[in-house]
Design a protein around this motif. Structure first.
Motif, PDB file in Angstrom:
ATOM      1  N   PRO A 168      -1.913  39.629   4.307  1.00 28.96           N
ATOM      2  CA  PRO A 168      -1.120  38.392   4.300  1.00 28.96           C
ATOM      3  C   PRO A 168      -0.576  37.989   5.671  1.00 28.96           C
ATOM      4  O   PRO A 168       0.257  37.088   5.755  1.00 28.96           O
ATOM      5  CB  PRO A 168       0.032  38.766   3.368  1.00 28.96           C
ATOM      6  CG  PRO A 168       0.262  40.213   3.658  1.00 28.96           C
ATOM      7  CD  PRO A 168      -1.079  40.802   4.010  1.00 28.96           C
ATOM      8  N   ASN A 170      -1.543  36.256   8.079  1.00 32.84           N
ATOM      9  CA  ASN A 170      -1.695  34.861   8.510  1.00 32.84           C
ATOM     10  C   ASN A 170      -1.368  33.862   7.407  1.00 32.84           C
ATOM     11  O   ASN A 170      -1.634  32.665   7.553  1.00 32.84           O
ATOM     12  CB  ASN A 170      -3.126  34.622   9.020  1.00 32.84           C
ATOM     13  CG  ASN A 170      -3.432  35.405  10.279  1.00 32.84           C
ATOM     14  OD1 ASN A 170      -2.595  35.523  11.164  1.00 32.84           O
ATOM     15  ND2 ASN A 170      -4.636  35.965  10.355  1.00 32.84           N
ATOM     16  N   TRP A 171      -0.817  34.330   6.314  1.00 24.50           N
ATOM     17  CA  TRP A 171      -0.475  33.429   5.219  1.00 24.50           C
ATOM     18  C   TRP A 171       0.740  32.584   5.560  1.00 24.50           C
ATOM     19  O   TRP A 171       1.694  33.058   6.177  1.00 24.50           O
ATOM     20  CB  TRP A 171      -0.176  34.213   3.942  1.00 24.50           C
ATOM     21  CG  TRP A 171      -1.369  34.864   3.312  1.00 24.50           C
ATOM     22  CD1 TRP A 171      -2.663  34.836   3.758  1.00 24.50           C
ATOM     23  CD2 TRP A 171      -1.379  35.651   2.129  1.00 24.50           C
ATOM     24  NE1 TRP A 171      -3.477  35.557   2.924  1.00 24.50           N
ATOM     25  CE2 TRP A 171      -2.718  36.076   1.909  1.00 24.50           C
ATOM     26  CE3 TRP A 171      -0.389  36.049   1.233  1.00 24.50           C
ATOM     27  CZ2 TRP A 171      -3.074  36.872   0.833  1.00 24.50           C
ATOM     28  CZ3 TRP A 171      -0.748  36.847   0.150  1.00 24.50           C
ATOM     29  CH2 TRP A 171      -2.078  37.248  -0.041  1.00 24.50           C
ATOM     30  N   ARG A 172       0.706  31.364   5.123  1.00 17.79           N
ATOM     31  CA  ARG A 172       1.867  30.490   5.189  1.00 17.79           C
ATOM     32  C   ARG A 172       2.283  30.143   3.759  1.00 17.79           C
ATOM     33  O   ARG A 172       1.492  30.256   2.830  1.00 17.79           O
ATOM     34  CB  ARG A 172       1.553  29.212   5.965  1.00 17.79           C
ATOM     35  CG  ARG A 172       1.266  29.457   7.449  1.00 17.79           C
ATOM     36  CD  ARG A 172       1.067  28.157   8.189  1.00 17.79           C
ATOM     37  NE  ARG A 172       0.832  28.377   9.616  1.00 17.79           N
ATOM     38  CZ  ARG A 172       0.651  27.400  10.502  1.00 17.79           C
ATOM     39  NH1 ARG A 172       0.668  26.136  10.086  1.00 17.79           N
ATOM     40  NH2 ARG A 172       0.460  27.691  11.772  1.00 17.79           N
ATOM     41  N   LYS A 173       3.520  29.713   3.596  1.00 19.81           N
ATOM     42  CA  LYS A 173       4.015  29.367   2.267  1.00 19.81           C
ATOM     43  C   LYS A 173       3.088  28.350   1.615  1.00 19.81           C
ATOM     44  O   LYS A 173       2.729  27.342   2.220  1.00 19.81           O
ATOM     45  CB  LYS A 173       5.433  28.805   2.374  1.00 19.81           C
ATOM     46  CG  LYS A 173       6.098  28.552   1.029  1.00 19.81           C
ATOM     47  CD  LYS A 173       7.530  28.089   1.220  1.00 19.81           C
ATOM     48  CE  LYS A 173       8.210  27.831  -0.126  1.00 19.81           C
ATOM     49  NZ  LYS A 173       9.623  27.388   0.050  1.00 19.81           N
ATOM     50  N   GLY A 174       2.676  28.621   0.378  1.00 20.65           N
ATOM     51  CA  GLY A 174       1.759  27.742  -0.335  1.00 20.65           C
ATOM     52  C   GLY A 174       0.303  28.169  -0.249  1.00 20.65           C
ATOM     53  O   GLY A 174      -0.559  27.571  -0.903  1.00 20.65           O
ATOM     54  N   HIS A 175       0.005  29.220   0.540  1.00 21.23           N
ATOM     55  CA  HIS A 175      -1.374  29.720   0.625  1.00 21.23           C
ATOM     56  C   HIS A 175      -1.867  30.138  -0.758  1.00 21.23           C
ATOM     57  O   HIS A 175      -1.150  30.796  -1.516  1.00 21.23           O
ATOM     58  CB  HIS A 175      -1.423  30.915   1.588  1.00 21.23           C
ATOM     59  CG  HIS A 175      -2.783  31.512   1.732  1.00 21.23           C
ATOM     60  ND1 HIS A 175      -3.752  30.964   2.542  1.00 21.23           N
ATOM     61  CD2 HIS A 175      -3.341  32.618   1.174  1.00 21.23           C
ATOM     62  CE1 HIS A 175      -4.850  31.706   2.478  1.00 21.23           C
ATOM     63  NE2 HIS A 175      -4.629  32.715   1.658  1.00 21.23           N
ATOM     64  N   VAL A 176      -3.103  29.760  -1.103  1.00 21.85           N
ATOM     65  CA  VAL A 176      -3.642  29.991  -2.450  1.00 21.85           C
ATOM     66  C   VAL A 176      -4.965  30.735  -2.370  1.00 21.85           C
ATOM     67  O   VAL A 176      -5.815  30.432  -1.527  1.00 21.85           O
ATOM     68  CB  VAL A 176      -3.830  28.656  -3.205  1.00 21.85           C
ATOM     69  CG1 VAL A 176      -4.641  28.859  -4.477  1.00 21.85           C
ATOM     70  CG2 VAL A 176      -2.473  28.040  -3.545  1.00 21.85           C
ATOM     71  N   ILE A 177      -5.131  31.715  -3.244  1.00 24.28           N
ATOM     72  CA  ILE A 177      -6.403  32.406  -3.425  1.00 24.28           C
ATOM     73  C   ILE A 177      -6.854  32.173  -4.856  1.00 24.28           C
ATOM     74  O   ILE A 177      -6.148  32.537  -5.808  1.00 24.28           O
ATOM     75  CB  ILE A 177      -6.265  33.913  -3.153  1.00 24.28           C
ATOM     76  CG1 ILE A 177      -5.840  34.156  -1.706  1.00 24.28           C
ATOM     77  CG2 ILE A 177      -7.580  34.639  -3.442  1.00 24.28           C
ATOM     78  CD1 ILE A 177      -5.525  35.596  -1.394  1.00 24.28           C
ATOM     79  N   GLN A 191      -5.228  31.651 -10.061  1.00 26.72           N
ATOM     80  CA  GLN A 191      -4.938  31.699  -8.637  1.00 26.72           C
ATOM     81  C   GLN A 191      -3.683  32.503  -8.356  1.00 26.72           C
ATOM     82  O   GLN A 191      -2.816  32.668  -9.225  1.00 26.72           O
ATOM     83  CB  GLN A 191      -4.773  30.288  -8.065  1.00 26.72           C
ATOM     84  CG  GLN A 191      -3.584  29.522  -8.608  1.00 26.72           C
ATOM     85  CD  GLN A 191      -3.485  28.104  -8.039  1.00 26.72           C
ATOM     86  OE1 GLN A 191      -4.486  27.506  -7.652  1.00 26.72           O
ATOM     87  NE2 GLN A 191      -2.281  27.580  -7.987  1.00 26.72           N
ATOM     88  N   ARG A 193      -0.623  32.334  -5.633  1.00 28.95           N
ATOM     89  CA  ARG A 193      -0.008  31.436  -4.662  1.00 28.95           C
ATOM     90  C   ARG A 193       1.112  32.176  -3.933  1.00 28.95           C
ATOM     91  O   ARG A 193       1.969  32.789  -4.563  1.00 28.95           O
ATOM     92  CB  ARG A 193       0.554  30.192  -5.362  1.00 28.95           C
ATOM     93  CG  ARG A 193       1.208  29.180  -4.411  1.00 28.95           C
ATOM     94  CD  ARG A 193       1.543  27.896  -5.156  1.00 28.95           C
ATOM     95  NE  ARG A 193       2.395  28.160  -6.304  1.00 28.95           N
ATOM     96  CZ  ARG A 193       3.738  28.241  -6.226  1.00 28.95           C
ATOM     97  NH1 ARG A 193       4.353  28.105  -5.064  1.00 28.95           N
ATOM     98  NH2 ARG A 193       4.442  28.470  -7.311  1.00 28.95           N
ATOM     99  N   PHE A 194       1.075  32.137  -2.616  1.00 29.49           N
ATOM    100  CA  PHE A 194       2.100  32.781  -1.808  1.00 29.49           C
ATOM    101  C   PHE A 194       3.341  31.895  -1.769  1.00 29.49           C
ATOM    102  O   PHE A 194       3.307  30.780  -1.257  1.00 29.49           O
ATOM    103  CB  PHE A 194       1.568  33.031  -0.402  1.00 29.49           C
ATOM    104  CG  PHE A 194       2.563  33.655   0.542  1.00 29.49           C
ATOM    105  CD1 PHE A 194       3.307  34.757   0.156  1.00 29.49           C
ATOM    106  CD2 PHE A 194       2.744  33.144   1.814  1.00 29.49           C
ATOM    107  CE1 PHE A 194       4.222  35.338   1.024  1.00 29.49           C
ATOM    108  CE2 PHE A 194       3.650  33.719   2.691  1.00 29.49           C
ATOM    109  CZ  PHE A 194       4.389  34.816   2.288  1.00 29.49           C
TER     110      PHE A 194
END
Length: 270
Positions: A168, A170-177, A191, A193-194
């Motif tokens: 995580p 490089n994740w930003r708020k709202g990142h989705v997998i 999904q 969601r971060f």
């Protein structure tokens, strides 16, 4: 020349099939066999949170069809006080290969006066993902069906094990997998969601820096919240708190103890 072309074509096809069969695998950096986690369960009853049971999750080294694998289990048990309002006895079990490919999933659920269970059997013929689904419903009948997909599919427990090794940084708020999720009779879009980072106090009296992840499934033309995971912001990604959105209300689980963790718990706030 024909011989060389044939060898080249054979090598290309072998590489393609190997790539397809390997696409359902993933590196594991988060856990080893022998990890054991325990939790206190709380239910929301008439706007009041009451302690209503316990949960445990273990991951051990095992075998599946004669090959090395991990076996993971998540069990929830309501106490006698909670049973006066709603009986809940759920057990989720899965096997994944040592390189994280799903192999088997089972969920048994006793909720109220109902008992159901579902299973998913995975195989990977010709680089594809084949599943056999089984459901035993409240009508006491068994339902079976089979499907084969070009893409990888996951159950709720195997995707959680896999997600613990996501990077995580490089994740930003709202990142989705996004990924497809299966159970005993369906396949649906899902999904992770971060949501962001926060500090969570566990029921062992300690505080941890955590990543908050929302697990959602797409139902009735909208995304529905299923669980929010608060996992340690370190290489273990151990669940410290879970917020569960159930059909009969909501529940929370807070970590009581952990042992057998693979990496140092560097997220603990001192």
């Amino acid at each position: 020349m024909r011989h060389k072309r044939f060898l080249t074509l054979t090598l290309m096809l072998t590489l393609i099939l190997t790539t397809l069969s390997a696409q359902c695998t993933f590196r594991n950096t988060a856990f080893n066999g022998g990890e054991y986690l325990t939790y206190n369960l709380y239910y929301n009853w008439k706007f009041v949170w009451v302690k209503a049971g316990s949960a445990s999750m273990y991951t051990i080294g095992s075998t599946y069809q004669g090959k090395p694998a991990f076996r993971a289990s998540l069990t929830t048990r309501g106490n006698k006080k909670a049973d006066n309002f709603f009986v809940m006895r759920d057990t989720l079990l899965c096997y994944v290969s040592k390189d994280m490919a799903p192999l088997y999933y089972r969920k048994g659920a006793e909720e109220g006066k109902r008992y159901t269970y579902e299973e998913v059997f995975y195989s990977y013929p010709n680089g594809k993902c084949a599943i056999k689904q089984h459901r035993f419903g409240t009508d006491k009948l068994h339902y079976w069906k089979s499907n084969t997909y070009e893409e990888c599919v996951y159950d709720m427990l195997s995707i959680f094990l896999r997600a613990r090794s996501f990077d995580p940084s490089n994740w930003r708020k709202g990142h989705v997998i996004k990924f497809p999720i299966v159970d005993g009779d369906s396949k649906d879009p899902a999904q992770l969601r971060f949501v962001g980072k926060t500090t969570v106090k566990a029921d062992n009296g300690k505080k941890y820096r955590c990543l908050q992840l929302a697990y959602q499934q797409y139902e009735d033309n909208k995304w529905r919240e299923i669980v929010h995971f608060y996992v340690t912001d370190d290489n273990n990604h151990i669940p410290i708190r879970l917020d569960m959105f159930l059909k009969f209300g909501s529940a929370k689980a807070f970590l009581v103890s952990m042992k057998g963790n693979r990496n140092a718990v560097s997220s603990q706030v001192k």
